[in-house]
Write a protein that holds these residues in place. Structure first.
Motif, PDB file in Angstrom:
ATOM      1  N   LYS A  16       0.586  -1.718   0.049  1.00 34.78           N
ATOM      2  CA  LYS A  16      -0.318   0.175  -0.103  1.00 34.78           C
ATOM      3  C   LYS A  16       1.275   1.283  -0.233  1.00 34.78           C
ATOM      4  O   LYS A  16       0.900   2.138  -1.076  1.00 34.78           O
ATOM      5  CB  LYS A  16      -1.053   0.327   1.040  1.00 34.78           C
ATOM      6  N   THR A  17       1.410   1.275   0.939  1.00 38.06           N
ATOM      7  CA  THR A  17       2.922   2.405   0.733  1.00 38.06           C
ATOM      8  C   THR A  17       3.325   2.582  -0.236  1.00 38.06           C
ATOM      9  O   THR A  17       3.543   3.625  -0.503  1.00 38.06           O
ATOM     10  CB  THR A  17       4.042   2.852   2.088  1.00 38.06           C
ATOM     11  N   THR A  18       3.974   1.249  -0.477  1.00 40.79           N
ATOM     12  CA  THR A  18       4.446   1.425  -2.489  1.00 40.79           C
ATOM     13  C   THR A  18       4.178   2.088  -2.518  1.00 40.79           C
ATOM     14  O   THR A  18       4.704   3.557  -3.709  1.00 40.79           O
ATOM     15  CB  THR A  18       5.572   0.377  -2.108  1.00 40.79           C
ATOM     16  N   ASN A 168       0.023  -6.775  -6.942  1.00 43.21           N
ATOM     17  CA  ASN A 168       1.054  -6.219  -6.405  1.00 43.21           C
ATOM     18  C   ASN A 168       1.475  -7.827  -6.033  1.00 43.21           C
ATOM     19  O   ASN A 168       1.489  -8.829  -5.377  1.00 43.21           O
ATOM     20  CB  ASN A 168       1.743  -5.469  -5.472  1.00 43.21           C
TER      21      ASN A 168
HETATM   22  N1  LIG Z   1       6.300  -5.322  -6.022  1.00 43.24           N
HETATM   23  C1  LIG Z   1       6.890  -5.478  -5.653  1.00 43.24           C
HETATM   24  N2  LIG Z   1       8.102  -6.315  -5.370  1.00 43.24           N
HETATM   25  C2  LIG Z   1       8.865  -6.416  -4.220  1.00 43.24           C
HETATM   26  N3  LIG Z   1       9.070  -5.809  -3.173  1.00 43.24           N
HETATM   27  C3  LIG Z   1       8.198  -4.586  -2.588  1.00 43.24           C
HETATM   28  C4  LIG Z   1       6.926  -5.332  -3.570  1.00 43.24           C
HETATM   29  N4  LIG Z   1       5.503  -3.621  -3.145  1.00 43.24           N
HETATM   30  C5  LIG Z   1       6.404  -3.483  -1.926  1.00 43.24           C
HETATM   31  N5  LIG Z   1       7.748  -3.789  -1.580  1.00 43.24           N
HETATM   32  C6  LIG Z   1       8.183  -4.556  -0.214  1.00 43.24           C
HETATM   33  O1  LIG Z   1       6.707  -4.945   0.409  1.00 43.24           O
HETATM   34  C7  LIG Z   1       7.002  -4.139   1.870  1.00 43.24           C
HETATM   35  C8  LIG Z   1       5.838  -3.891   2.281  1.00 43.24           C
HETATM   36  O2  LIG Z   1       5.751  -2.915   1.360  1.00 43.24           O
HETATM   37  P1  LIG Z   1       4.653  -1.790   2.193  1.00 43.24           P
HETATM   38  O3  LIG Z   1       5.225  -1.299   3.208  1.00 43.24           O
HETATM   39  O4  LIG Z   1       4.640  -0.976   1.198  1.00 43.24           O
HETATM   40  O5  LIG Z   1       3.906  -2.722   2.254  1.00 43.24           O
HETATM   41  P2  LIG Z   1       2.168  -2.352   3.277  1.00 43.24           P
HETATM   42  O6  LIG Z   1       0.825  -2.540   2.408  1.00 43.24           O
HETATM   43  O7  LIG Z   1       1.715  -0.606   2.819  1.00 43.24           O
HETATM   44  O8  LIG Z   1       2.032  -2.884   4.769  1.00 43.24           O
HETATM   45  P3  LIG Z   1       2.260  -2.331   5.877  1.00 43.24           P
HETATM   46  O9  LIG Z   1       0.817  -2.769   6.066  1.00 43.24           O
HETATM   47  O10 LIG Z   1       2.052  -2.981   7.023  1.00 43.24           O
HETATM   48  O11 LIG Z   1       2.053  -0.534   6.248  1.00 43.24           O
HETATM   49  C9  LIG Z   1       8.800  -3.295   1.798  1.00 43.24           C
HETATM   50  O12 LIG Z   1       9.670  -3.708   1.864  1.00 43.24           O
HETATM   51  C10 LIG Z   1       8.394  -3.118   0.003  1.00 43.24           C
HETATM   52  O13 LIG Z   1       9.591  -2.280  -0.403  1.00 43.24           O
END
Ligand SMILES: Nc1ncnc2c1ncn2[C@@H]1O[C@H](COP(=O)(O)OP(=O)(O)OP(=O)(O)O)[C@@H](O)[C@H]1O
Ligand SMILES: [Mg+2]
Length: 266
Positions: A16-18, A168
């Motif tokens: 999500k954050t990415t 993703n």
């Molecule tokens: N397509 C991708 N390929 C490889 N790594 C990824 C990809 N998308 C995201 N990531 C990695 O996965 C990890 C989690 O991503 P992110 O923090 O964006 O998830 P999130 O859904 O926001 O998590 P949370 O719910 O804990 O906030 C990060 O280290 C990010 O760099």
């Protein structure tokens, strides 16, 4: 009046954050839009780590508590106005005030993007209720799909509009749930798909959104396609792709429909 876009899921680590950070950076730097990006992952915020804000003085917690205005809590990074979360805040806050706080500054932006919490409680509800448009981030595995079903149900129960799924971390499509199966299960179109890639670790390490860190990556191109749909613009396709348009990917067709529905004047 700026459109509010919620990037949600009730599963952690799906991206999500990415995606929120990269979409915001792309909309500013490649589409000329004015963007406010908000960390609504109140209990475990980390948007600041993606957007190079390490120790925010004012945070979304202060905004919700009435101690700061959204504008004064925003840091400009990579052209995006970012309101980060506090890493140390422990008091209970009324997260449902988010909608009201956003309404006060909506006119100043083209889009307001909310990065949400994965917790199935008031935190995710706060992001959902504050958004006009929702995108659910999922990964192609059954545990995450079941969480995405819950997120979709929660949003639908509240009468909220879900514009699409962003799929993703695709890494082994033959042994993962297909896009078609995800769409049939959730009854929501997949509007973008991203493969797992190590550039994400590198980008995060340098605290630069992936869409700026590696502009030519497939991730950044797909993010830009999404931005174009949100901005009511056509995707820039190479000539051979235009000629063989019968070869269009499902996500691309879905983005065309998204472009129309998202930009429809009601
Ligand atoms: N397509 C991708 N390929 C490889 N790594 C990824 C990809 N998308 C995201 N990531 C990695 O996965 C990890 C989690 O991503 P992110 O923090 O964006 O998830 P999130 O859904 O926001 O998590 P949370 O719910 O804990 O906030 C990060 O280290 C990010 O760099
Ligand atoms: Mg996150």
């Amino acid at each position: 009046m700026g459109k509010v876009i919620g990037i949600v899921s009730i599963k952690g680590g799906v991206g999500k954050t990415t995606i929120a950070a990269s979409l915001a950076a792309d909309l500013v730097n490649n589409c000329g839009k004015k963007i406010l990006l908000i960390d609504a992952n109140y209990s475990a915020p980390n948007l600041g780590l993606h957007m190079d804000i390490l120790l925010p003085e004012k945070t979304i917690h202060d905004v919700l508590e009435g101690r700061a205005r959204m504008k004064t809590a925003a840091y400009n990074r990579y052209g995006v106005d970012v309101v980060a979360g506090s890493y140390v805040y422990e008091k209970k806050i009324n997260t449902l005030k988010l909608k009201n706080r956003i309404n006060n500054i909506r006119n100043d932006y083209d889009f307001i993007i909310i990065d949400s919490s994965p917790s199935l409680n008031e935190e995710v509800l706060s992001a959902m209720l504050a958004s006009d448009n929702l995108f659910i981030v999922s990964t192609p595995d059954y545990p995450t799909l079941s969480c995405s079903m819950k997120a979709a149900k929660l949003a639908k129960q509240r009468g909220l509009r879900i514009n699409g799924i962003m799929l993703n971390k695709i890494k082994d499509p033959k042994h993962e749930i297909s896009i078609r199966e995800i769409e049939e299960t959730l009854a929501i179109p997949v509007v973008a798909s991203f493969t797992e890639n190590k550039i994400h670790g590198r980008a995060l390490f340098t605290r630069v959104p992936v869409s700026l860190y590696d502009k030519k990556s497939s991730f950044s191109r797909e993010i830009h396609n999404l931005s174009l749909a949100l901005c009511n613009k056509k995707e820039n396709k190479p000539l051979w792709k235009r000629i063989f348009s019968f070869n269009m990917k499902r996500e691309e067709v879905n983005r065309q429909l998204l472009k129309e529905s998202f930009n429809k004047k009601y």
